[in-house]
Design an enzyme around this catalytic site. Structure first.
Site, mmCIF file in Angstrom:
data_model
loop_
_atom_site.group_PDB
_atom_site.id
_atom_site.type_symbol
_atom_site.label_atom_id
_atom_site.label_comp_id
_atom_site.label_asym_id
_atom_site.label_seq_id
_atom_site.Cartn_x
_atom_site.Cartn_y
_atom_site.Cartn_z
ATOM 1 N N SER A 180 -20.104 4.873 -33.494
ATOM 2 C CA SER A 180 -19.232 4.276 -34.511
ATOM 3 C C SER A 180 -19.452 2.779 -34.531
ATOM 4 O O SER A 180 -19.790 2.169 -33.509
ATOM 5 C CB SER A 180 -17.763 4.571 -34.199
ATOM 6 O OG SER A 180 -16.900 3.841 -35.061
ATOM 7 N N TYR A 214 -10.872 4.223 -27.959
ATOM 8 C CA TYR A 214 -11.893 4.649 -28.922
ATOM 9 C C TYR A 214 -13.079 3.691 -28.937
ATOM 10 O O TYR A 214 -14.241 4.116 -28.864
ATOM 11 C CB TYR A 214 -11.282 4.757 -30.317
ATOM 12 C CG TYR A 214 -12.234 5.278 -31.355
ATOM 13 C CD1 TYR A 214 -12.669 6.608 -31.320
ATOM 14 C CD2 TYR A 214 -12.708 4.464 -32.374
ATOM 15 C CE1 TYR A 214 -13.547 7.101 -32.273
ATOM 16 C CE2 TYR A 214 -13.584 4.948 -33.333
ATOM 17 C CZ TYR A 214 -14.008 6.263 -33.280
ATOM 18 O OH TYR A 214 -14.884 6.747 -34.226
#
Length: 259
Positions: A140, A153
């Protein structure tokens, strides 16, 4: 098997589902993995996908024995995959001051990092012996710089980038490719929970098209969409003091108890 095979985790929704459809349209057979296999079967039937070309396997990637068993079952039933996409991932906000969020962070790492390694594990040696195959890690843009409220995350996706880079160096001499994809904001059920602006938001189908092209081309690393790659590079280049000032007051990702 004459038909090429794609093994995809997290295939019950979002990016995984879009990638599955793109690979099917390209003529691949599919081995699809998720905890919610009924959703995959409903989606397969609704889209008219040939059941003979689609294997469905239940697994929790946070449990290494579970995902390893699913991969071994797919190899026994459908043969060794040509492309393995470790897409399954979770994104939950966290606050380190809250004791329960330490468990949240452990869960994020269990899925996003250990789960990725466990997904690849059953394929590595066989691909080495065959001297071909592609392992794809879905990272990501959030792995490039840390964002407030996203500690678990962001750290996990930074770990994915580093892990895939290490694995690429290990396997390239054996003819096995490792591809790292860094999505920006993709329109999925996961991102619809976000309560902040998402620049360059891309439909999942458009992401799948670009991801498929990148994987087929054998790229080592790519950010999709490209605009988020530019943003990420600029953010990486910002001095820490400027970066910290830029994020003051930014909305945080909802914690598990707030979702």
């Amino acid at each position: 098997m004459s038909t090429r095979l794609a093994f995809i985790t997290g295939a019950s929704s979002g990016i995984g589902q879009a990638l599955a459809l793109r690979y099917y349209q390209a003529g691949y057979a599919l081995a699809l993995v998720a905890r919610r296999t009924a959703q995959i079967e409903d989606w397969r039937a609704a889209n008219g996908l040939d059941a003979q070309r689609v294997g469905i396997y239940e697994a929790d990637v946070a449990v290494p024995d579970s995902i390893v068993a699913a991969a071994q079952a797919s190899i026994a039933r459908q043969g060794l995959a040509d492309v393995v996409i470790a897409n399954a991932g979770i994104s939950i906000g966290m606050d380190t001051a809250m004791r329960e969020d330490i468990a949240v962070m452990a869960r994020i790492f269990a899925v996003n990092n250990v789960g990725m390694a466990a997904t690849f594990h059953p394929f590595v040696q066989a691909m080495r012996e065959r001297r071909s195959g592609t392992l794809v890690g879905i990272a990501s843009v959030a792995g490039i710089r840390g964002l407030p409220g996203h500690g678990g995350y962001c750290a996990s996706k930074a770990g994915v980038i580093g892990y895939c880079e290490s694995l690429r160096g290990e396997l390239r001499p054996d003819g096995v490719q490792v591809v790292t994809l860094c999505p920006g904001y993709i329109d999925t059920p996961l991102t619809r929970k976000n309560r902040y602006a998402m620049p360059f938001l891309m439909p999942a189908t458009a992401f799948a098209d670009k991801a498929f092209d990148a994987i087929e081309a054998g790229v080592r690393y790519r950010t999709i969409p490209w605009q988020m790659g530019v943003v990420a590079k600029l953010m990486r280049a910002l001095p820490n003091a400027w970066f910290d000032r830029l994020l003051v007051g930014r909305s945080r990702k909802p914690r598990q108890t707030e979702s």
